[in-house]
Design a protein around this motif. Structure first.
Motif, PDB file in Angstrom:
ATOM      1  N   GLY A 114       0.827  -1.209   0.000  1.00 33.29           N
ATOM      2  CA  GLY A 114       0.000   0.000   0.000  1.00 33.29           C
ATOM      3  C   GLY A 114       0.853   1.247   0.000  1.00 33.29           C
ATOM      4  N   GLY A 115       1.930   1.221   0.781  1.00 29.26           N
ATOM      5  CA  GLY A 115       2.835   2.363   0.828  1.00 29.26           C
ATOM      6  C   GLY A 115       3.566   2.578  -0.481  1.00 29.26           C
ATOM      7  N   ALA A 116       3.900   1.491  -1.176  1.00 27.96           N
ATOM      8  CA  ALA A 116       4.615   1.597  -2.451  1.00 27.96           C
ATOM      9  C   ALA A 116       3.804   2.349  -3.495  1.00 27.96           C
ATOM     10  CB  ALA A 116       4.970   0.209  -2.970  1.00 27.96           C
ATOM     11  N   ALA A 117       2.469   2.204  -3.426  1.00 24.62           N
ATOM     12  CA  ALA A 117       1.589   2.879  -4.388  1.00 24.62           C
ATOM     13  C   ALA A 117       0.969   4.151  -3.814  1.00 24.62           C
ATOM     14  CB  ALA A 117       0.486   1.925  -4.841  1.00 24.62           C
ATOM     15  N   GLY A 118       1.290   4.465  -2.563  1.00 20.62           N
ATOM     16  CA  GLY A 118       0.740   5.672  -1.943  1.00 20.62           C
ATOM     17  C   GLY A 118      -0.751   5.582  -1.674  1.00 20.62           C
ATOM     18  N   LEU A 119      -1.229   4.381  -1.299  1.00 19.16           N
ATOM     19  CA  LEU A 119      -2.653   4.195  -1.008  1.00 19.16           C
ATOM     20  C   LEU A 119      -2.901   4.194   0.492  1.00 19.16           C
ATOM     21  CD1 LEU A 119      -3.884   1.383  -3.454  1.00 19.16           C
ATOM     22  CD2 LEU A 119      -4.509   3.798  -3.499  1.00 19.16           C
ATOM     23  N   GLU A 120      -4.007   4.809   0.911  1.00 19.00           N
ATOM     24  CA  GLU A 120      -4.425   4.752   2.303  1.00 19.00           C
ATOM     25  C   GLU A 120      -4.969   3.353   2.609  1.00 19.00           C
ATOM     26  OE1 GLU A 120      -4.003   7.134   4.488  1.00 19.00           O
ATOM     27  OE2 GLU A 120      -3.177   8.543   3.026  1.00 19.00           O
ATOM     28  N   ILE A 121      -5.076   3.024   3.896  1.00 18.92           N
ATOM     29  CA  ILE A 121      -5.532   1.685   4.307  1.00 18.92           C
ATOM     30  C   ILE A 121      -6.916   1.364   3.731  1.00 18.92           C
ATOM     31  CG2 ILE A 121      -6.266   0.300   6.290  1.00 18.92           C
ATOM     32  CD1 ILE A 121      -3.996   1.495   7.885  1.00 18.92           C
TER      33      ILE A 121
END
Length: 418
Positions: free
Chosen positions: A384-391
């Motif tokens: 999720g962090g790699a794509a900059g997505l929130e939980i």
């Protein structure tokens, strides 16, 4: 039936470990504490429980040694830029019109040549986000393409989970990798279809802030980049092809050295080896913790009770393999831990039931990719962090990921049945 611990005790121990992992206690400690509690509650004495835990941990040492040496290959592929170059070439060759397919295949191949799945996604992510911005794909579709491709590559790679399963079932690593080749291809096809379907829905768009600043990277050529992985494939293939046994403990680090030589970076091999070791230390420690609870479960009545339930339901014994992989990976939110516990616990039972070791290992391994990316595991947050997505947005991808994992699992079962 000879067993040291009760089924209830083993299940309580596993439940305690899951709760502690969810509560963010270090996973290896969670598994060790869960094993201790499960053994004692399961009618075992403190001495018997500890001895069983130690025996289970000792059983993981051969896998840990091979995983530690695999860090040389993974570290070299990442630090030389070889992994990034492989991804870049694949995406360029397939073009923007087939961007999602290119991203899936790139992640699959990078994972398949020996880069861990979370690192594979992180490596491809900058390229995927850049092409997504240009082509208008949102983050959810891009991340699903990467994760699905990674799942497909993970079941045909010399990664920790594959090594652990091959050790548990005592089968050749190369044969186990090849056994899941068709399931992997089916999984990546489903990934492309699902990510394309998802791309037509609303999602979080890629912005300029999500893109890495361009810099002149001195990446190797494609031939240099694939030299190491090709050598690994050749060395591991010698056993089934020519009956020459080259153990992964030798083949994987040799591939790393060849990669460094081909890229003209052999002077930095010590740095790359240290970097790779840093990436596998966590997995190695996790596997030792996994071995303790696997030892308790293996010495409990759980496996006999599960087989009994399957017989009562008129279900064939081979279904124990994928079910074990699915449930254990979901419990630990880790492909490696889930595949290891499932394999260590049920290998003997499956083989005694008439299921071939190679097929059983393949089904356990494929099953471990179904619900392995739940929020109590690191993979969920790293990707999720790699794509900059929130939980919240990352959670929406779990059903799609399950479909990809189920595809490879169903195909693995079908290849065994047929």
């Amino acid at each position: 039936m000879n067993y040291e611990f009760t089924t209830v005790g083993a299940l309580i121990g596993l439940a305690v470990a899951i709760i502690l992992i969810i509560k963010k206690l270090q996973p290896a400690y969670s598994l060790i504490l869960g094993a201790l509690i499960g053994g004692i509650i399961g009618s075992g004495s403190l001495v018997t429980t500890v001895n069983t835990m130690v025996s289970g941990g000792e059983g993981m040492i051969s896998s840990v040694l091979r995983i530690m040496t695999s860090g040389i290959l993974a570290g070299t592929l990442i630090k030389t830029g070889a992994a990034e170059k492989i991804a870049e070439v694949i995406v360029e060759k397939l073009g923007e019109k087939r961007a999602l397919a290119a991203i899936s295949l790139a992640t699959m191949i990078i994972c398949a040549v020996g880069v861990f799945i979370d690192i594979s996604v992180i490596t491809v992510a900058p390229i995927a986000l850049a092409i997504g911005k240009k082509s208008g794909y949102h983050k959810e579709a891009l991340l699903l393409a990467m994760i699905g491709g990674g799942k497909a590559g993970n079941i045909i790679s010399p990664n920790p989970n594959t090594i652990a399963v091959s050790e548990a079932f005592k089968v050749d690593l190369t044969s186990l990798m090849m056994k899941n080749f068709i399931p992997a291809i089916c999984a990546v096809v489903v990934t492309i279809l699902l990510s394309t379907m998802l791309s037509k829905k609303q999602g979080v768009q890629v912005t300029e802030n999500d893109l890495e600043q361009k810099e002149d990277k001195n990446l190797p050529s494609f031939i240099q980049a694939v030299a190491g992985p090709v050598v690994v494939v050749i060395l591991l293939a010698l056993r089934p092809v020519a009956s020459i046994v080259i153990d992964p403990l030798i083949a994987l680090p040799v591939g790393g050295v060849v990669c460094a030589l081909a890229c003209g970076q052999i002077k930095n091999i010590r740095e790359y080896a240290e970097f790779g070791l840093g990436k596998v230390v966590g997995v190695s420690v996790l596997l030792i913790g996994t071995g303790t609870i696997a030892g308790i479960i293996k010495a409990s009545a759980l496996q006999y009770d599960v087989v009994h339930i399957l017989k009562m339901a008129n279900m064939p014994a081979f279904l124990l393999a994928p079910i074990a992989g699915i449930l254990m990976a979901g419990a630990t939110a880790s492909t490696t831990a889930g595949a290891t516990i499932g394999a260590q616990t049920f290998a003997g039972t499956l083989i005694k039931s008439g299921v071939s070791a190679l097929s059983a290992g393949a089904m356990v391994h494929a099953g471990a990719t179904v619900i392995d990316s739940l929020p109590h595991g690191s993979f969920f947050h790293a990707t999720g962090g790699a794509a900059g997505l929130e939980i919240k947005e990352r959670m929406k991808l779990i059903p799609y990921e399950m479909c990809v994992g189920l595809t490879s699992t169903v195909v693995a079962v079908m290849t065994y049945v047929i």
